[in-house]
Design a protein around this motif. Structure first.
Motif, mmCIF file in Angstrom:
data_model
loop_
_atom_site.group_PDB
_atom_site.id
_atom_site.type_symbol
_atom_site.label_atom_id
_atom_site.label_comp_id
_atom_site.label_asym_id
_atom_site.label_seq_id
_atom_site.Cartn_x
_atom_site.Cartn_y
_atom_site.Cartn_z
ATOM 1 N N GLY A 1 -8.547 0.759 45.323
ATOM 2 C CA GLY A 1 -9.679 -0.315 45.012
ATOM 3 C C GLY A 1 -10.791 0.367 45.246
ATOM 4 N N THR A 2 -11.740 -0.346 44.289
ATOM 5 C CA THR A 2 -13.382 0.052 43.952
ATOM 6 C C THR A 2 -14.080 0.044 45.379
ATOM 7 N N LYS A 3 -13.801 -1.148 46.022
ATOM 8 C CA LYS A 3 -14.983 -1.292 47.070
ATOM 9 C C LYS A 3 -14.608 -0.283 48.323
ATOM 10 N N ASN A 4 -13.454 0.450 48.535
ATOM 11 C CA ASN A 4 -13.077 1.534 49.474
ATOM 12 C C ASN A 4 -13.815 2.374 49.078
ATOM 13 N N ILE A 5 -14.031 2.845 47.805
ATOM 14 C CA ILE A 5 -14.248 3.924 47.234
ATOM 15 C C ILE A 5 -15.895 4.094 47.368
ATOM 16 N N GLN A 6 -16.480 3.000 47.212
ATOM 17 C CA GLN A 6 -17.947 2.746 47.397
ATOM 18 C C GLN A 6 -18.502 3.192 48.686
ATOM 19 N N ARG A 7 -17.716 3.002 49.786
ATOM 20 C CA ARG A 7 -18.072 3.628 50.966
ATOM 21 C C ARG A 7 -18.009 4.966 51.359
ATOM 22 N N ILE A 8 -17.415 5.671 50.664
ATOM 23 C CA ILE A 8 -17.312 7.266 50.752
ATOM 24 C C ILE A 8 -18.433 7.903 50.263
ATOM 25 N N SER A 9 -18.947 8.771 51.339
ATOM 26 C CA SER A 9 -20.245 9.691 51.103
ATOM 27 C C SER A 9 -19.689 10.832 50.140
ATOM 28 N N GLU A 10 -20.586 11.364 49.643
ATOM 29 C CA GLU A 10 -20.327 12.759 48.687
ATOM 30 C C GLU A 10 -19.561 13.661 49.572
ATOM 31 N N LYS A 11 -20.159 13.839 50.885
ATOM 32 C CA LYS A 11 -19.375 14.936 51.723
ATOM 33 C C LYS A 11 -17.961 14.765 51.675
ATOM 34 N N GLU A 12 -17.696 13.298 52.124
ATOM 35 C CA GLU A 12 -16.356 13.098 52.318
ATOM 36 C C GLU A 12 -15.450 13.232 51.131
ATOM 37 N N ILE A 13 -16.220 12.958 50.019
ATOM 38 C CA ILE A 13 -15.462 13.303 48.566
ATOM 39 C C ILE A 13 -15.175 14.774 48.677
ATOM 40 N N MET B 1 -19.899 20.318 36.658
ATOM 41 C CA MET B 1 -18.523 20.497 37.213
ATOM 42 C C MET B 1 -18.441 19.496 38.362
ATOM 43 N N LYS B 2 -19.524 19.596 39.097
ATOM 44 C CA LYS B 2 -19.702 18.639 40.194
ATOM 45 C C LYS B 2 -19.449 17.180 39.941
ATOM 46 N N TRP B 3 -20.122 16.783 38.979
ATOM 47 C CA TRP B 3 -20.444 15.461 38.335
ATOM 48 C C TRP B 3 -18.735 14.944 38.200
ATOM 49 N N ASN B 4 -18.148 15.946 37.167
ATOM 50 C CA ASN B 4 -16.779 15.468 36.727
ATOM 51 C C ASN B 4 -15.817 15.256 37.949
ATOM 52 N N ALA B 5 -16.012 16.382 38.843
ATOM 53 C CA ALA B 5 -15.095 16.146 40.009
ATOM 54 C C ALA B 5 -15.188 15.009 40.744
ATOM 55 N N GLU B 6 -16.621 14.503 41.013
ATOM 56 C CA GLU B 6 -16.836 13.225 41.650
ATOM 57 C C GLU B 6 -16.180 12.062 40.976
ATOM 58 N N VAL B 7 -16.423 12.034 39.745
ATOM 59 C CA VAL B 7 -16.394 10.878 38.823
ATOM 60 C C VAL B 7 -14.770 10.770 38.936
ATOM 61 N N THR B 8 -14.081 11.769 38.595
ATOM 62 C CA THR B 8 -12.633 11.902 38.626
ATOM 63 C C THR B 8 -11.945 11.539 39.752
ATOM 64 N N PHE B 9 -12.512 11.873 40.978
ATOM 65 C CA PHE B 9 -11.913 11.416 42.331
ATOM 66 C C PHE B 9 -12.224 10.004 42.441
ATOM 67 N N LYS B 10 -13.324 9.452 42.174
ATOM 68 C CA LYS B 10 -13.585 8.023 42.356
ATOM 69 C C LYS B 10 -12.825 7.131 41.472
ATOM 70 N N GLN B 11 -12.708 7.504 40.189
ATOM 71 C CA GLN B 11 -11.570 6.979 39.025
ATOM 72 C C GLN B 11 -10.140 6.882 39.493
ATOM 73 N N VAL B 12 -9.708 7.924 39.908
ATOM 74 C CA VAL B 12 -8.278 8.109 40.554
ATOM 75 C C VAL B 12 -8.286 7.211 41.751
ATOM 76 N N SER B 13 -8.997 7.260 42.667
ATOM 77 C CA SER B 13 -8.944 6.595 43.976
ATOM 78 C C SER B 13 -9.127 5.297 43.954
ATOM 79 N N SER B 14 -10.102 4.865 43.074
ATOM 80 C CA SER B 14 -10.168 3.380 42.803
ATOM 81 C C SER B 14 -8.968 2.546 42.357
ATOM 82 N N GLU B 15 -8.086 3.452 41.635
ATOM 83 C CA GLU B 15 -7.077 2.866 41.010
ATOM 84 C C GLU B 15 -5.978 2.645 42.107
ATOM 85 N N ALA B 16 -6.025 3.337 42.988
ATOM 86 C CA ALA B 16 -5.271 3.494 44.201
ATOM 87 C C ALA B 16 -5.420 2.639 45.300
#
Length: 201
Positions: free
Chosen positions: A57-69, A40-55
């Protein structure tokens, strides 16, 4: 499976999945609710990164920490809980509510898909009558912590011992590092990586 023919790890993953799903193996593979927590933790994180990167950009998402997510997922969850049943199930003209209605369920595990496909061939087991005391820490698990094994992985080891498992299969190098200690303490053999798992299965 031509897509995977040049990738040995992917080929091994597919081979392992086929053996597990077919039931033609020497194992009785199981998973516990703790495994669902991790999934569940992995799925939520991956989905968040996927949705956010489309909105944004990927570079901005790469800088977000696990706690920020986690903080952002909390905001989404609170917004979802504030919606009425109708707003969750019917199309809305409010673009924010409609976007939330369409996207939010993807952050959670799809139960029907999970059990009919993702976990097919595995047996779900409940952990009952399980005790873990301070004495157990000093006698059984302090070495694992010393070896930098995370608390979740330690619980996997303890659950496997409690269930009477012969093997723990993992691609996590932490288990490889502690394999001789796990074998000595619990009698459980660690199968690390696809090569070892496929040889046994």
């Amino acid at each position: 499976m031509d897509l995977f023919k040049h990738d040995n790890r992917s080929r091994q993953m597919v081979e392992l999945r086929e053996k597990i799903e077919s039931g033609e193996n020497n194992f009785f593979p199981v998973f516990s609710p703790l495994g669902l927590n991790e999934l569940m933790k992995w799925n939520a994180e991956v989905t968040f990164k996927q949705v956010s990167s489309e909105a944004i950009g990927t570079k901005n998402i790469q800088r977000i920490s696990e706690k920020e997510i986690g903080d952002k997922l909390k905001t989404l969850l609170k917004s979802w809980n504030e919606l009425s049943y109708e707003e969750k199930t019917k199309q809305s003209t409010n673009y924010k509510k409609e976007g939330l209605r369409r996207l939010f369920p993807d952050f959670f595990l799809n139960i029907s898909f999970l059990y009919s496909h993702g976990l097919r061939g595995l047996t779900e087991v409940d952990i009952i009558k399980f005790d873990y005391s301070t004495s157990d820490f000093w006698k059984k698990t302090s070495d694992y912590s010393y070896l930098q094994i995370g608390a979740t992985d330690i619980m996997h080891i303890l659950f496997a011992k409690h269930l009477g498992c012969e093997y723990i299969a993992s691609k996590d190098s932490d288990f490889k590092r502690a394999s001789e200690f796990i074998k000595e303490d619990t009698g459980i053999e660690v199968l690390y990586g696809y090569d070892q798992i496929l040889k046994k299965i």
